[in-house]
Design an enzyme around this catalytic site. Structure first.
Site, PDB file in Angstrom:
ATOM      1  N   LYS A   1       0.837  -1.212   0.000  1.00 51.60           N
ATOM      2  CA  LYS A   1       0.000   0.000   0.000  1.00 51.60           C
ATOM      3  C   LYS A   1       0.871   1.261   0.000  1.00 51.60           C
ATOM      4  CE  LYS A   1      -3.881  -2.332   0.671  1.00 51.60           C
ATOM      5  NZ  LYS A   1      -4.542  -2.837  -0.481  1.00 51.60           N
ATOM      6  N   CYS A   2       1.986   1.215  -0.681  1.00 54.58           N
ATOM      7  CA  CYS A   2       2.987   2.282  -0.673  1.00 54.58           C
ATOM      8  C   CYS A   2       3.019   2.957  -2.042  1.00 54.58           C
ATOM      9  CB  CYS A   2       4.355   1.644  -0.352  1.00 54.58           C
ATOM     10  SG  CYS A   2       5.763   2.756  -0.432  1.00 54.58           S
ATOM     11  N   GLY A   3       3.437   4.191  -2.075  1.00 49.19           N
ATOM     12  CA  GLY A   3       3.611   4.885  -3.345  1.00 49.19           C
ATOM     13  C   GLY A   3       4.622   4.209  -4.252  1.00 49.19           C
TER      14      GLY A   3
ATOM     15  N   THR B   1       4.915   0.876  -4.457  1.00 49.24           N
ATOM     16  CA  THR B   1       4.461  -0.492  -4.720  1.00 49.24           C
ATOM     17  C   THR B   1       4.548  -0.840  -6.202  1.00 49.24           C
ATOM     18  OG1 THR B   1       3.035  -0.477  -2.773  1.00 49.24           O
ATOM     19  CG2 THR B   1       2.522  -2.115  -4.462  1.00 49.24           C
TER      20      THR B   1
END
Length: 170
Positions: free
Chosen positions: A34-36, A38
């Site tokens: 759920k990371c920028g 990803t």
């Protein structure tokens, strides 16, 4: 103690020693779904597909320490990565990369590796981040066949940007 003396836990719960990877070039990455960053999974998989037959492995260690960006079970993380990015490289159990509870692998990488770098105008420059902390998800460590920690790439460094360093290591 060397890198190869460290025990890790695969996503299926089985234990293995890092010595299993001796003689291979490794890219060790702490990831999050759920990371920028990803979307870097796509580039990582492409590099893995192109170089796995040349003695290269990507070792994926999900980490939920940065704004809880790796939520859910390891099974859910595995499903997400396979469905959305078709990942086939080795997934390990979630780890902590910072704090006194950091996994021994990450303690070793921080203690024995170089400072974090970014790519600027096709050159590596220090990121300015403290060496004793992993700065964020998708920090990448490139390890030689002999177990030497050659590079510690900032999360900002894309798989495509680190490719020349991987190619010269292989």
């Amino acid at each position: 103690m060397s890198l190869y003396d460290i025990e890790v836990t695969r996503a299926d719960g089985s234990k293995e020693m890092m010595s299993k990877y001796q003689g291979k070039v490794l890219l060790i990455v702490n990831t999050a779904t759920k990371c920028g960053y990803t979307k870097q999974y796509e580039g990582l998989q492409e590099i893995y597909d192109n170089y796995k037959d040349k003695g290269f492995e990507i070792l994926d260690f999900p980490c939920n320490q940065f704004l809880a960006q790796a939520p859910g079970s390891i099974k859910k993380i595995n499903e997400f990565c396979q469905i959305n990015f078709g990942t086939t490289f080795t997934l390990f159990d979630k780890v902590k990369v910072n704090s006194k509870n950091a996994h021994p692998l990450y303690k070793y990488l921080k203690d024995n590796g170089p400072e974090e770098v970014v790519v600027s105008h096709d050159a590596l420059v220090p990121s300015g981040k403290p060496k004793d902390k992993i700065s964020w998800n998708f920090t990448k460590f490139l390890i030689s066949k002999e177990g030497e920690i050659l590079y510690r790439f900032s999360p900002k460094v894309t798989p495509e940007e680190l490719l020349p360093y991987l190619q010269k290591t292989l």
